[in-house]
Scaffold this motif. Sequence first.
Motif, PDB file in Angstrom:
ATOM      1  N   PHE A 164       0.852  -1.186   0.000  1.00 30.98           N
ATOM      2  CA  PHE A 164       0.000   0.000   0.000  1.00 30.98           C
ATOM      3  C   PHE A 164       0.887   1.235   0.000  1.00 30.98           C
ATOM      4  O   PHE A 164       1.944   1.263   0.638  1.00 30.98           O
ATOM      5  CB  PHE A 164      -0.987   0.008   1.173  1.00 30.98           C
ATOM      6  CG  PHE A 164      -0.368   0.008   2.547  1.00 30.98           C
ATOM      7  CD1 PHE A 164      -0.259   1.184   3.282  1.00 30.98           C
ATOM      8  CD2 PHE A 164       0.092  -1.179   3.118  1.00 30.98           C
ATOM      9  CE1 PHE A 164       0.296   1.183   4.560  1.00 30.98           C
ATOM     10  CE2 PHE A 164       0.641  -1.184   4.396  1.00 30.98           C
ATOM     11  CZ  PHE A 164       0.750   0.005   5.112  1.00 30.98           C
ATOM     12  N   ALA A 165       0.460   2.256  -0.756  1.00 30.50           N
ATOM     13  CA  ALA A 165       1.245   3.478  -0.919  1.00 30.50           C
ATOM     14  C   ALA A 165       0.706   4.631  -0.085  1.00 30.50           C
ATOM     15  O   ALA A 165       1.333   5.684   0.007  1.00 30.50           O
ATOM     16  CB  ALA A 165       1.284   3.878  -2.388  1.00 30.50           C
TER      17      ALA A 165
ATOM     18  N   LEU B 173      -2.010  -5.589  -5.258  1.00 35.14           N
ATOM     19  CA  LEU B 173      -1.146  -6.727  -5.565  1.00 35.14           C
ATOM     20  C   LEU B 173      -0.212  -6.285  -6.682  1.00 35.14           C
ATOM     21  O   LEU B 173      -0.662  -6.000  -7.801  1.00 35.14           O
ATOM     22  CB  LEU B 173      -1.982  -7.928  -5.993  1.00 35.14           C
ATOM     23  CG  LEU B 173      -1.212  -9.230  -6.259  1.00 35.14           C
ATOM     24  CD1 LEU B 173      -0.451  -9.676  -5.021  1.00 35.14           C
ATOM     25  CD2 LEU B 173      -2.158 -10.324  -6.729  1.00 35.14           C
ATOM     26  N   ILE B 174       1.073  -6.188  -6.370  1.00 40.37           N
ATOM     27  CA  ILE B 174       2.026  -5.612  -7.314  1.00 40.37           C
ATOM     28  C   ILE B 174       3.139  -6.610  -7.642  1.00 40.37           C
ATOM     29  O   ILE B 174       3.323  -7.620  -6.951  1.00 40.37           O
ATOM     30  CB  ILE B 174       2.654  -4.325  -6.747  1.00 40.37           C
ATOM     31  CG1 ILE B 174       3.503  -4.642  -5.502  1.00 40.37           C
ATOM     32  CG2 ILE B 174       1.578  -3.289  -6.428  1.00 40.37           C
ATOM     33  CD1 ILE B 174       4.338  -3.473  -4.999  1.00 40.37           C
TER      34      ILE B 174
ATOM     35  N   GLU C 223      -4.142   1.189   8.316  1.00 36.71           N
ATOM     36  CA  GLU C 223      -4.952   2.379   8.599  1.00 36.71           C
ATOM     37  C   GLU C 223      -4.118   3.570   9.047  1.00 36.71           C
ATOM     38  O   GLU C 223      -4.603   4.697   9.068  1.00 36.71           O
ATOM     39  CB  GLU C 223      -5.986   2.058   9.688  1.00 36.71           C
ATOM     40  CG  GLU C 223      -7.118   1.147   9.226  1.00 36.71           C
ATOM     41  CD  GLU C 223      -8.117   0.885  10.337  1.00 36.71           C
ATOM     42  OE1 GLU C 223      -7.787   1.140  11.517  1.00 36.71           O
ATOM     43  OE2 GLU C 223      -9.230   0.427  10.029  1.00 36.71           O
ATOM     44  N   GLY C 224      -2.872   3.310   9.448  1.00 38.94           N
ATOM     45  CA  GLY C 224      -2.020   4.391   9.920  1.00 38.94           C
ATOM     46  C   GLY C 224      -2.108   4.630  11.407  1.00 38.94           C
ATOM     47  O   GLY C 224      -1.698   5.691  11.890  1.00 38.94           O
ATOM     48  N   GLN C 225      -2.632   3.659  12.151  1.00 39.25           N
ATOM     49  CA  GLN C 225      -2.677   3.811  13.599  1.00 39.25           C
ATOM     50  C   GLN C 225      -1.259   3.907  14.147  1.00 39.25           C
ATOM     51  O   GLN C 225      -0.327   3.292  13.629  1.00 39.25           O
ATOM     52  CB  GLN C 225      -3.421   2.636  14.231  1.00 39.25           C
ATOM     53  CG  GLN C 225      -4.895   2.568  13.881  1.00 39.25           C
ATOM     54  CD  GLN C 225      -5.628   1.507  14.681  1.00 39.25           C
ATOM     55  OE1 GLN C 225      -5.209   1.109  15.768  1.00 39.25           O
ATOM     56  NE2 GLN C 225      -6.749   1.041  14.141  1.00 39.25           N
ATOM     57  N   ILE C 226      -1.091   4.687  15.200  1.00 43.49           N
ATOM     58  CA  ILE C 226       0.233   4.920  15.771  1.00 43.49           C
ATOM     59  C   ILE C 226       0.600   3.736  16.655  1.00 43.49           C
ATOM     60  O   ILE C 226       0.161   3.620  17.804  1.00 43.49           O
ATOM     61  CB  ILE C 226       0.276   6.223  16.583  1.00 43.49           C
ATOM     62  CG1 ILE C 226      -0.203   7.390  15.710  1.00 43.49           C
ATOM     63  CG2 ILE C 226       1.683   6.479  17.092  1.00 43.49           C
ATOM     64  CD1 ILE C 226       0.614   7.593  14.443  1.00 43.49           C
TER      65      ILE C 226
ATOM     66  N   PRO D 140       6.041   3.510   0.330  1.00 45.40           N
ATOM     67  CA  PRO D 140       5.080   2.393   0.289  1.00 45.40           C
ATOM     68  C   PRO D 140       5.546   1.241   1.171  1.00 45.40           C
ATOM     69  O   PRO D 140       6.740   1.106   1.426  1.00 45.40           O
ATOM     70  CB  PRO D 140       5.067   2.010  -1.194  1.00 45.40           C
ATOM     71  CG  PRO D 140       6.430   2.383  -1.681  1.00 45.40           C
ATOM     72  CD  PRO D 140       6.788   3.641  -0.936  1.00 45.40           C
ATOM     73  N   ALA D 141       4.614   0.450   1.628  1.00 44.28           N
ATOM     74  CA  ALA D 141       4.934  -0.607   2.583  1.00 44.28           C
ATOM     75  C   ALA D 141       4.283  -1.921   2.181  1.00 44.28           C
ATOM     76  O   ALA D 141       3.209  -1.944   1.572  1.00 44.28           O
ATOM     77  CB  ALA D 141       4.463  -0.211   3.979  1.00 44.28           C
TER      78      ALA D 141
END
Length: 297
Positions: free
Chosen positions: A6-7, A17-18, A48-51, A60-61
């Motif tokens: 996800f970017a 899916l890359i 979601e970007g939760q800390i 991207p991860a």
Amino acid sequence: MKKVSFAEFGGPDVLQLIDAEEPHAGRGRIRITVRAAGVNPVDWRIREGQILGAHPTELPAGVGLDAAGVVDEVGEGVEGVAVGDHVFGEGASTYAEFAVLSAWAHMPEGLTFEEAAGYPSVVETALRVIREVGVRPGQTLLVSGASGGVGSAALQIARHNGIAVIGIAGAANQDYLRSLGAVATTYGKGWVERVRQIGRVDAALDLAGSGVIRELVELAGDPQKVISIADLGAPEFGVRFSGVAGSMPDALAVAADLISQGALRIPVEQSYTLAEAAAAHIDSHAGHTRGRRVLVI
């Protein structure tokens, strides 16, 4: 290789899916051909970007921590494992055809890759929160969200250590909890009184984030006797939020031993392909899981 990535932070739709370059095993690491990857709530929390201090994310991860597969590269300094071995463990970006693991154990005999992929993080978490909450043999542990992966592991590990368990889950999972040795009850009106009628509660775990922290503290009698892994607001009630993992190699060794003894079994509720990673996250987020969800590669 194919990999889920996800970017940007967001909902399940940010997963793609890359085609990506294959990772390689550095010093102290191994690489596996991934046969299955575990789907954990932490995966969609990161997306979601939760800390989450234990999992800083640079975009991207990739996605995924748990996997099972066949060793195809052994890094410098690694002993006790060889190309071709079947292992399960923890790494990074495990929703992929190849992944590098930082902790691993040989798969117990008779375990499938699909089953094995569901154990690493949930067993580590279960062992950690049982230790942190301080419950001892002869006492009773109350588990909210008891039918999911961590709950399934916690019930069985606690019972193996001489701790009685009360499990709370939806009506459809009551027989499942009983099959794991728990006294089972449901959520809904009057659930606190139902637990009181079962007996004394010495400690409690919040594994589902169902908004029940206040009631768990009431039942356990002390916020220090409650641990949450799912409610970031738990500290407002004096309850510890446990989000930093302990020793994964130790947890994998315990998992392999308990599985081999027949003392630990976590069923796979549903399997998905890499292309169905978003659906897996949606289902995981919805809860009501009985056991584990995995991706099969």
